[in-house]
Scaffold this motif. Structure first.
Motif, PDB file in Angstrom:
ATOM      1  N   LEU B 292      49.686  45.389  40.578  1.00 46.26           N
ATOM      2  CA  LEU B 292      50.026  44.456  41.655  1.00 46.26           C
ATOM      3  C   LEU B 292      50.581  45.180  42.874  1.00 46.26           C
ATOM      4  O   LEU B 292      50.247  44.847  44.012  1.00 46.26           O
ATOM      5  CB  LEU B 292      51.059  43.433  41.172  1.00 46.26           C
ATOM      6  N   CYS B 293      51.472  46.163  42.647  1.00 47.02           N
ATOM      7  CA  CYS B 293      52.233  46.691  43.794  1.00 47.02           C
ATOM      8  C   CYS B 293      52.343  48.211  43.838  1.00 47.02           C
ATOM      9  O   CYS B 293      53.029  48.740  44.717  1.00 47.02           O
ATOM     10  CB  CYS B 293      53.639  46.082  43.795  1.00 47.02           C
ATOM     11  N   GLY B 294      51.712  48.926  42.909  1.00 44.09           N
ATOM     12  CA  GLY B 294      51.750  50.386  42.955  1.00 44.09           C
ATOM     13  C   GLY B 294      52.914  51.006  42.218  1.00 44.09           C
ATOM     14  O   GLY B 294      52.930  52.212  41.989  1.00 44.09           O
ATOM     15  N   PHE B 309      52.925  42.419  48.410  1.00 45.89           N
ATOM     16  CA  PHE B 309      51.519  42.708  48.112  1.00 45.89           C
ATOM     17  C   PHE B 309      50.804  41.434  47.693  1.00 45.89           C
ATOM     18  O   PHE B 309      51.275  40.721  46.809  1.00 45.89           O
ATOM     19  CB  PHE B 309      51.406  43.751  46.986  1.00 45.89           C
ATOM     20  N   ASP B 310      49.676  41.181  48.324  1.00 41.19           N
ATOM     21  CA  ASP B 310      48.849  40.035  47.934  1.00 41.19           C
ATOM     22  C   ASP B 310      47.810  40.512  46.912  1.00 41.19           C
ATOM     23  O   ASP B 310      47.680  41.711  46.660  1.00 41.19           O
ATOM     24  CB  ASP B 310      48.167  39.453  49.178  1.00 41.19           C
ATOM     25  N   VAL B 311      47.116  39.569  46.317  1.00 40.70           N
ATOM     26  CA  VAL B 311      46.068  39.922  45.355  1.00 40.70           C
ATOM     27  C   VAL B 311      44.767  39.229  45.755  1.00 40.70           C
ATOM     28  O   VAL B 311      44.785  38.161  46.360  1.00 40.70           O
ATOM     29  CB  VAL B 311      46.433  39.480  43.925  1.00 40.70           C
ATOM     30  N   ARG B 315      41.404  41.656  41.630  1.00 36.56           N
ATOM     31  CA  ARG B 315      42.650  42.166  41.038  1.00 36.56           C
ATOM     32  C   ARG B 315      43.149  41.203  39.958  1.00 36.56           C
ATOM     33  O   ARG B 315      43.631  41.629  38.901  1.00 36.56           O
ATOM     34  CB  ARG B 315      43.697  42.364  42.138  1.00 36.56           C
TER      35      ARG B 315
END
Lengths: 263, 511
Positions: B292-294, B309-311, B315
């Motif tokens: 999702l966000c790294g 963070f969007d998806v 994803r």
């Protein structure tokens, strides 16, 4: 008992082949070594440095980012009007010298550490026992150090092991900014390790204080108390970043080898 | 049983209220109101002091009470003059650590406190010292009186601050008779890095990062609570999409930690199959957060006004695919525990926490639910997506190590189903919106059910809309006393198992 055997076959063999094969794929949004394109910087712009929560960005004659202070949080990326700073997927961040963590444009491949000198490598290259000291911080670095002991990573196959006493240890692996309340315990633990010994500082806190840099309650990292032999940046560092640093330190990965993760 | 009092202001989770709307009581009335409320089934979610303009003469005490059954929150305050107040601990044991914290931070003496010791071993913020220690005397962590027992064959075992594994620092003193533990006392504060004090005057560019690192394994729950406080003060309406993504991140955090804990419990009874499998599968859940966000710990995911963070559909599809695999592997690994008599023999009847003790100590999270208390902020005090998605509360009644393990397994299954539903019906909307100007002279509260239990953040703003006080309560702050309690009359060799069954945070307590 039968169920245990069935589960064993379901779970399979999971220890990765790395470093004899490419390392596992990193997430596409992973934030590794920053890259700087200073030619994009508008004149007099200070936005990235002002946005940085830990003062990791210095704007003098050049744009410099201190990965030792960096939380890899992307506040600078979001603040920059020209996207002059980006994070790459490069996970190989560990360095033997503190100064090597300060990167600038054109030198994005920071000096990759050197391995231990010949004498220490002879002593520790095939067997390195570490005592872990958690000295403040948030326990995320500890969690991803612990991950290296799970079957996927299996740190033991390199002869590296976390031990239960400083008397059994060849060195310390330190996390956290070193709080006032842990200073004495860290000092005593270091003194209890027989020489020659090495110190590994894992995470932004242990290198420079992390989010707590310059708080009166912390000592801005391990270096204020003990000499450091390996710095592993990140908040927290990815397990692969920690393992890569350890393997390069003991010479298990040769100097200068750069490895590309599976895609 | 419901308890209403004109002495209490009603608070709403995720909302703010003007300070003037919170009744200012006398200390006696506040104490009596708290005792009556707790007797009627409420519990103390937070209790803290705030500096006043005449800080050397007076301070204010704030109390937040939660009524889980009625899904309501209440607040009240009182003025403390002259640096001392009557301790409420003898009448209400669950405030014992809150009172010690007020003493340490503000130099306020809780008169009659039965075990009046420091919490984090540091100087006060006001210069006044509740223990009257000279200014030039060093305050050393863990140094001071400990409860002790005299007698033949009685001995004391001291452990820490540096522990045998890769574990945070803390000091444990066991009073033992042979193998049997009569009493355990826990001294913490080694992780104290001054976060609450640093939050005063904020928000600053570091505040979000402080929230994310209050307890690194609870980044999402603390990050969400901090953002909800800001959004309440800023009158910000997040999108349904952002709330759904926050919920997914929160449950992924729960999954990683619960699966890891079940593996660690297996390890502590020497059952290596589940230990090995769960240790690895925990990483798969962390990697889903990184998808999702790294960041495996969710750093950067939760941001004021929404998510960082969007998806996209690809994803979400990948997340669902990984979730299916992890679900099967987790079931295969965890069910071995319940089918293995040597594991169950160690889990059952070890470290029991009676329901009544859990109530009196104000215990939260899976530890409370394992003692039969249906207490879960996602259900009782819902915020964000949990207004719309209702998760059943998973309880068990035995209160032992088995119950704390089994409740985790029940919650793992619920969380996976929740994430699946959210992914399949992801609402539209902006990932992040602007928060707006913060309201001055207000109090905002945000409560979320982290994987260890209730995370409670309270912010009080001054006339310039800056934080005059920011109070964090990690679930560990409530629950360390339960760990000490359950060790009574246990074998000392069962300490690691009991400890892991709570798996409390040192940094979340020490702040």
């Amino acid at each position: 008992m039968l169920k245990i055997f069935v589960a064993r076959t379901q779970q399979g063999h999971r220890t990765m082949k790395y470093p004899d094969a490419p390392p596992p794929a990193m997430p596409d949004r992973f934030r590794g070594r920053p890259a700087i394109s200073a030619q994009k910087c508008p004149d007099g712009c200070q936005d990235c440095a002002q946005a940085c929560p830990t003062g990791a960005i210095a704007l003098t004659d050049k744009v410099r980012i201190d990965m030792g202070k960096c939380l890899f949080c992307a506040d600078c990326v979001n603040a920059c009007p020209e996207r002059a700073i980006t994070y790459t997927g490069d996970y190989q961040l560990a360095a033997r010298k503190r100064q090597s963590l300060v990167i600038e444009q054109g030198q994005n491949e920071a000096d990759l550490w050197a391995a231990l000198d010949a004498r220490l490598k002879k002593l520790f290259g095939r067997s390195l026992k570490l005592r872990q000291v958690s000295a403040g911080g948030c326990n995320a670095c500890e969690a991803d150090v612990n991950v290296l002991g799970t079957i996927g990573w299996d740190l033991g196959r390199f002869g590296i092991q976390m031990v239960a006493s400083p008397r059994h240890a060849d060195g310390l692996l330190i996390t956290g900014p070193v709080t006032q309340n842990m200073e004495l315990a860290l000092k005593k633990t270091y003194d209890a390790v027989a020489a020659p010994k090495i110190v590994i500082a894992v995470g932004a806190c242990a290198i420079a204080g992390g989010p707590y840099i310059d708080h009166a309650e912390v000592r801005n990292g391990a270096e204020a108390i003990v000499p450091v032999d390996l710095y592993v940046p990140g908040c927290p560092p990815h397990p692969l970043t920690i393992l890569d640093g350890l393997l390069r330190l003991i010479g298990r990965i040769e100097d200068g080898t750069r490895q590309t993760p599976q895609s | 049983m419901s308890f209403d009092s004109p002495n209490l202001a009603t608070l709403i989770n995720g909302r703010d209220i003007l300070l003037d709307s919170i009744p200012m009581l006398s200390l006696d009335v506040l104490a009596d109101t708290m005792v009556a409320a707790v007797a009627a089934g409420q519990r103390v979610a937070s209790m803290f002091a705030v500096s006043t303009e005449d800080a050397q003469q007076a301070a204010e005490m704030y109390v937040i009470l939660a009524d889980d059954h009625q899904s309501r929150l209440f607040g009240a305050r009182a003025r403390i003059e002259g640096g001392e107040f009557a301790s409420l601990t003898p009448r209400c044991p669950q405030v014992q650590l809150f009172e010690r914290e007020m003493a340490e931070q503000f130099g306020l003496k809780p008169l009659g406190h039965p075990w009046f010791k420091p919490v984090r071993y540091r100087r006060s913020w006001t210069g006044r010292d509740a223990w009257d220690r000279p200014a030039d005397q060093a305050i050393l962590p863990g140094v001071g009186d400990f409860y002790s027992i005299q007698g033949d064959e009685v001995h004391e075992v001291a452990v820490g601050p540096v522990h045998a594994g890769v574990i945070e620092p803390g000091h444990f003193r066991f009073q033992c008779h042979g193998e049997q533990v009569f009493h355990l006392e826990i001294a913490l504060g080694y992780q104290h890095r001054g976060v609450e004090e640093a939050l005063i005057g904020g928000p600053t560019k570091r505040s979000m990062h402080y929230a994310e690192t209050l307890a690194g394994d609870t980044t999402i729950a603390h990050g969400t609570s901090y953002c909800q406080v800001l959004e309440a003060l800023g009158g910000c309406q997040k999108s349904a999409r952002a709330q759904s993504l926050r919920g997914i991140a929160l449950e992924l955090e729960r999954l990683a930690n619960h699966v890891g804990d079940l593996g660690a419990l297996a390890n502590d009874v020497g059952f290596l199959p589940t230990s090995s499998y769960c240790g690895r599968i925990r990483g798969d859940f962390l990697n889903m957060t990184a998808l999702l966000c790294g960041s495996r710990f969710g750093r950067g995911m939760i941001r004021p006004g929404g998510v960082g963070f969007d998806v996209d559909d690809a994803r979400l599809t990948e997340l669902l695919h990984r979730l299916d695999t992890a679900e099967k592997e987790t079931a295969s690994a965890v069910n071995l525990l319940w089918d293995t008599p040597s594991v169950m023999a160690r889990f059952e009847a070890t470290g029991p926490l009676p329901r009544q003790v859990a109530i009196e100590l104000g215990i939260v999270g899976p530890a409370a639910r394992a003692s039969g208390l249906a207490r879960d902020a996602r259900h009782d005090l819902p915020s964000g997506i949990f207004h719309f998605a209702h998760l059943p509360v998973s309880t068990f009644d035995a209160g032992d190590v088995f119950a704390r393990a089994y409740v985790r397994w029940l919650e793992i299954q619920q969380s996976i189903e929740f994430i699946r539903e959210q992914c399949r019906a992801m609402p539209s909307g902006a990932a992040q919106v602007a928060v707006g100007e913060l309201a001055p002279n207000s109090l905002a509260i945000a409560i979320n059910e982290g994987w260890r239990g209730e995370v409670c953040h309270v912010a009080i703003t001054d006339g310039n809309a800056r934080f005059a006080r920011y109070k964090v309560v990690d679930p560990s702050f409530h629950n360390w006393s339960a760990l000490a309690y359950v060790l009574r009359n246990q074998q000392i060799s069962d300490f690691p198992l009991c400890n892991k069954s709570f798996n409390l945070s040192y940094c979340g307590h020490d702040l």
